[in-house]
Design a protein around this motif. Structure first.
Motif, PDB file in Angstrom:
ATOM      1  N   ARG A   1      -6.793  66.467 -39.607  1.00 36.20           N
ATOM      2  CA  ARG A   1      -7.572  67.705 -39.637  1.00 36.20           C
ATOM      3  C   ARG A   1      -9.069  67.433 -39.710  1.00 36.20           C
ATOM      4  O   ARG A   1      -9.874  68.256 -39.300  1.00 36.20           O
ATOM      5  CB  ARG A   1      -7.155  68.561 -40.841  1.00 36.20           C
TER       6      ARG A   1
ATOM      7  N   LEU B   1     -10.038  68.208 -34.395  1.00 36.11           N
ATOM      8  CA  LEU B   1     -10.934  69.291 -33.971  1.00 36.11           C
ATOM      9  C   LEU B   1     -10.687  69.637 -32.502  1.00 36.11           C
ATOM     10  O   LEU B   1     -10.677  70.809 -32.119  1.00 36.11           O
ATOM     11  CB  LEU B   1     -12.394  68.873 -34.198  1.00 36.11           C
TER      12      LEU B   1
ATOM     13  N   PHE C   1      -7.609  71.738 -32.377  1.00 32.94           N
ATOM     14  CA  PHE C   1      -7.900  73.117 -32.803  1.00 32.94           C
ATOM     15  C   PHE C   1      -8.548  73.890 -31.663  1.00 32.94           C
ATOM     16  O   PHE C   1      -8.217  75.053 -31.404  1.00 32.94           O
ATOM     17  CB  PHE C   1      -8.851  73.144 -34.003  1.00 32.94           C
TER      18      PHE C   1
ATOM     19  N   GLU D   1      -7.232  77.285 -29.620  1.00 31.03           N
ATOM     20  CA  GLU D   1      -7.948  78.557 -29.585  1.00 31.03           C
ATOM     21  C   GLU D   1      -8.271  79.004 -28.159  1.00 31.03           C
ATOM     22  O   GLU D   1      -8.078  80.155 -27.823  1.00 31.03           O
ATOM     23  CB  GLU D   1      -9.251  78.441 -30.385  1.00 31.03           C
TER      24      GLU D   1
ATOM     25  N   THR E   1     -10.720  81.339 -34.558  1.00 32.26           N
ATOM     26  CA  THR E   1     -10.440  81.185 -35.990  1.00 32.26           C
ATOM     27  C   THR E   1     -11.331  80.113 -36.632  1.00 32.26           C
ATOM     28  O   THR E   1     -11.334  79.973 -37.845  1.00 32.26           O
ATOM     29  CB  THR E   1      -8.965  80.817 -36.260  1.00 32.26           C
ATOM     30  N   LEU E   2     -12.067  79.367 -35.797  1.00 37.45           N
ATOM     31  CA  LEU E   2     -12.969  78.363 -36.371  1.00 37.45           C
ATOM     32  C   LEU E   2     -14.292  79.029 -36.754  1.00 37.45           C
ATOM     33  O   LEU E   2     -14.636  80.092 -36.236  1.00 37.45           O
ATOM     34  CB  LEU E   2     -13.235  77.236 -35.372  1.00 37.45           C
ATOM     35  N   SER E   3     -15.027  78.400 -37.642  1.00 34.52           N
ATOM     36  CA  SER E   3     -16.323  78.954 -38.028  1.00 34.52           C
ATOM     37  C   SER E   3     -17.342  78.673 -36.930  1.00 34.52           C
ATOM     38  O   SER E   3     -17.086  77.882 -36.014  1.00 34.52           O
ATOM     39  CB  SER E   3     -16.778  78.355 -39.350  1.00 34.52           C
TER      40      SER E   3
ATOM     41  N   GLU F   1     -18.316  75.098 -36.772  1.00 34.85           N
ATOM     42  CA  GLU F   1     -17.233  74.278 -36.222  1.00 34.85           C
ATOM     43  C   GLU F   1     -17.166  74.407 -34.704  1.00 34.85           C
ATOM     44  O   GLU F   1     -16.876  73.442 -33.992  1.00 34.85           O
ATOM     45  CB  GLU F   1     -15.887  74.676 -36.853  1.00 34.85           C
ATOM     46  N   ASN F   2     -17.444  75.621 -34.198  1.00 32.99           N
ATOM     47  CA  ASN F   2     -17.504  75.818 -32.752  1.00 32.99           C
ATOM     48  C   ASN F   2     -18.511  74.878 -32.120  1.00 32.99           C
ATOM     49  O   ASN F   2     -18.253  74.278 -31.072  1.00 32.99           O
ATOM     50  CB  ASN F   2     -17.907  77.262 -32.446  1.00 32.99           C
TER      51      ASN F   2
ATOM     52  N   GLN G   1     -16.571  83.347 -39.409  1.00 35.39           N
ATOM     53  CA  GLN G   1     -15.515  83.097 -38.432  1.00 35.39           C
ATOM     54  C   GLN G   1     -16.008  83.570 -37.063  1.00 35.39           C
ATOM     55  O   GLN G   1     -16.430  84.718 -36.915  1.00 35.39           O
ATOM     56  CB  GLN G   1     -14.261  83.858 -38.844  1.00 35.39           C
TER      57      GLN G   1
END
Lengths: 294, 255
Positions: A152, A158, A161, A165, B94-96, B99-100, B145
Motif C-alpha cells: 500500500r 499506488l 490504486f 479508480e 477515492t484518493l486524496s 495522492e492524485n 478526497q
C-alpha cells in the motif's frame, strides 16, 4: 485453549491469509475475482502432491507451491486484461469451475477420493500440531499483512490504486495496465497458494469440493465485509465470517443465505466495508483515538 | 519546419464507415501554444486520442521528436514526456488530491521493476507534490478526497498531473469548459507560465475568445478534415472557418 477453539482459530488464520491475497486483487487493483478458491485449491493440491508423491518436506515444497500458484495466477490473470467488471466476474467463476473439475476428474489429482495422508509440518524434528501449527499460521499471516502494508505504501500499490479508480487516466501517467494488474494477480494468487499449502498440511485430506465456487463467494464476502482495499479489513472479515457459523451452529445450513443477506446489508449501508473510509467503525475509532483515521 | 516537436502526417481514423479523422496533417513547433479548434464532432478529441496512443490510426504517421510514435500504447507515450488532460475529467476519485498528484510523480518509477517497491509516503515526494499543487492553486485542498471537488478544481488537478508527466508536450482537452470567468483568467496565466518553462502546449478549445487570445497558431478541423491553419487573426477572417461555424452565407440569406 481447547482443541476445538484452536481448530477454529487456525482455519480463520488460514482464511485470513487467502483473503488478504484476494484483497490485493479486488481491493487494491480493483479486478473483481469470484474464482479465488481455485488458487487456494491449486496451492493445496500442489502442496499435497509434492508431499505425498514428491516426498518433499513442507518447507522445501513451499516456495514451489507459491511459485506454481502465482504462475497459474499470472496465466489466468490474462483475461482480466481483456474483460472488465461483470464480465471478469463471470470469467473468474468459469476458472473456478474448470479448476474444480480438473481436480475432480483427472486421476492424477486423486479424483473424487481427493488426496489423503498428507504429512504434518515438521519444524526442527518436531511435528507441528494444535497450538504450534496455529502459531505457524499466525506467523505467515503476519508476513502476509506486512507485505500488504508495504504494498500500500509502494509505488506499485499506488499504481494499482490509480488503475482501480480510472484506468485510462492511470495509463496516461505511464502506468502499464497489463504489468500492474498482472502483478496484483501474482501477489494475490501467491498468497492464496500459501494459504492452500497450510490448509492441506492442517486438514491432511483434501478434495475438490473444498475449493468449489461457494468458497470463492465466502472469500469475497470476507473482503467486502471487512473493507475492500483496507489493510485490516480482510482479517476482520475472515474473523467474523469464520467465527459466526461456529457461534450459530444450529443455523449452519442457512450459512449462505446469511452471507448473502449480510452482503446486501453491507452494500446498502456500509459499501466501504466495516473498516472502509467513513465507516461507522472507523468514526467510532477516530472519536476514541485521535489520529486513528490513518 | 526542421524543429517540429510533433509532426502529424496524413493522419486518418475511421470507425467503420465514419471518417472521424481524414488525412489531417500539421506540425507543433517546440515552445509554441497551438490551438486545435472546430465545431462539435470535428475530430479534435479523436486527434488527441491518436497522439496519446488511446487509438491506433487507420492510416498516417505521427512523429514526436523525430521518432515514429503512432501505435505506441498510452503509458509508453507518457514515458516519452507527453502529458494529457481529459475532456471529461478523470480524477482518481477515492484518493486524496495530493495522492492524485503523486500517482503522476511516479512516472519515473513505473518502468523499472526495482523502483516500484520503494515508498511514495516520503516527506520529499509529498513536499514536491505539494509544490505542484501550490502552482495550480490547490494546495489548501491537498488532503480532500479528489472525487468530491468541483469541476474547476478538478481541471486544475488534471493539469497538475499532466504537467508532471508532460515535460515536453502538454495536451489540454477543453480545460476551460465549465469554468467561471476569473477561473479562465487564472488558467490562461498558468498555461502561459507553463510555456515559459519551455513546455509545448497543444490544446483543444471551444471558447473562441480564449483560443484567439492564448494560442500562437490555430488548426481548424471540420468533419474530420483540416480546413485552415494559421495565426489567430488569419483564422478569424478565413471564409471556410466562418462557414464551418456559422453556416454558408447563401443559406443564411435564404433563411
Amino acid at each position: 485453549m481447547s482443541a476445538y477453539l484452536i481448530t477454529i482459530a487456525t482455519l480463520i488464520a488460514i482464511y485470513a491469509i487467502v483473503v488478504c491475497g484476494l484483497n490485493v486483487i479486488v481491493g487494491f487493483a480493483g479486478q473483481i475475482s469470484l474464482g479465488h478458491a481455485a488458487f487456494f485449491g491449486i496451492g493445496a493440491y500442489s502442496a499435497a502432491l509434492l508431499a505425498t508423491k514428491g516426498g518433499l518436506s513442507f518447507w522445501t515444497a513451499l516456495p514451489c507451491v507459491i511459485a506454481v500458484s502465482a504462475f497459474i495466477g499470472l496465466l489466468l490473470g490474462l483475461p482480466s486484461l481483456r474483460v472488465k467488471a461483470d464480465f471478469l466476474a463471470i470469467t473468474t467463476i468459469g476458472i473456478n469451475f474448470i479448476v474444480e473439475a480438473l481436480f475432480l476428474y483427472v486421476p492424477f489429482f486423486g479424483g473424487a477420493l481427493g488426496i489423503g495422508g498428507i504429512p504434518r509440518v515438521m519444524f526442527f524434528g518436531i511435528k507441528l500440531k494444535g497450538l504450534a501449527f496455529f502459531y505457524l499460521c499466525l506467523f505467515f499471516l503476519v508476513v502476509v499483512i506486512l507485505i500488504c502494508w508495504w504494498f500500500r505504501r509502494s509505488w506499485a500499490g499506488l499504481a494499482c490504486f490509480a488503475l482501480r479508480e480510472e484506468e485510462s487516466a492511470a495509463a496516461s501517467m505511464g502506468i502499464s495496465p497489463v504489468r500492474f494488474k498482472l502483478l496484483a494477480f501474482v501477489i494475490g494468487t501467491g498468497m492464496a497458494g500459501l494459504g492452500g499449502a497450510l490448509y492441506a498440511h492442517y486438514i491432511r485430506f483434501i478434495a475438490a469440493t473444498d475449493f468449489a465456487f461457494p468458497v470463492s463467494i465466502l472469500f469475497l464476502s470476507m473482503v467486502v465485509l471487512g473493507g475492500m482495499g483496507t489493510l485490516w479489513g480482510p482479517v476482520l472479515g475472515a474473523l467474523i465470517l469464520g467465527a459466526l457459523p461456529e457461534i450459530f451452529r444450529p443455523l449452519v445450513d442457512y450459512r449462505f443465505l446469511f452471507y448473502m443477506v449480510l452482503l446486501l446489508i453491507m452494500i446498502r449501508f456500509q459499501p466501504g466495508g466495516l473498516l472502509g473510509e467513513r465507516s461507522a467503525v472507523r468514526r467510532v475509532l477516530a472519536s476514541i483515538i485521535p489520529g486513528a483515521h490513518q | 519546419m526542421s524543429q517540429a516537436l510533433l509532426d502529424i502526417q496524413e493522419l486518418s481514423k475511421y470507425f467503420g464507415g465514419l471518417k472521424a479523422l481524414d488525412q489531417v496533417g500539421f506540425n507543433v513547433m517546440g515552445g509554441e501554444i497551438l490551438g486545435l479548434i472546430g465545431p462539435n464532432g470535428a475530430g479534435k478529441t479523436v486527434c488527441f486520442n491518436l497522439i496519446s496512443g488511446v487509438y491506433r490510426p487507420t492510416a498516417g504517421k505521427i512523429y514526436f521528436n523525430g521518432q515514429r510514435m503512432d501505435g505506441t500504447s498510452p503509458h509508453q507515450v507518457a514515458h516519452k514526456g507527453v502529458g494529457r488532460t481529459f475532456q471529461i475529467v478523470k480524477p482518481f476519485g477515492t484518493l486524496s488530491v495530493v495522492e492524485n498528484v503523486l500517482v503522476a510523480k511516479g512516472i519515473t518509477k513505473y518502468n523499472r521493476f526495482s523502483r516500484i517497491w520503494s515508498t511514495w509516503k516520503s516527506k520529499a515526494e509529498i513536499n514536491e507534490a505539494l509544490e505542484m499543487l501550490e502552482r495550480v492553486g490547490l494546495k489548501d485542498l491537498a488532503d480532500r478526497q479528489a472525487g468530491l471537488l468541483p469541476l474547476g478544481n478538478l481541471r486544475r488537478l488534471e493539469i497538475a498531473r499532466a504537467l508532471l508527466v508532460g515535460h515536453k508536450l502538454l495536451l489540454l482537452d477543453e480545460s476551460f469548459s465549465g469554468l467561471r470567468h476569473e477561473e479562465i483568467v487564472q488558467l490562461e496565466e498558468l498555461i502561459r507560465s507553463i510555456r515559459e518553462t519551455g513546455i509545448t502546449v497543444l490544446l483543444i478549445e471551444h471558447n473562441m475568445r480564449v483560443a484567439m487570445g492564448l494560442c500562437d497558431r490555430l488548426v481548424v478541423l471540420d468533419h474530420g478534415s483540416k480546413i485552415a491553419e494559421g495565426r489567430p487573426q488569419e483564422i478569424q477572417q478565413n471564409e471556410k472557418v466562418i462557414e464551418a461555424y456559422l453556416g454558408r452565407k447563401e443559406a443564411s440569406d435564404a433563411a
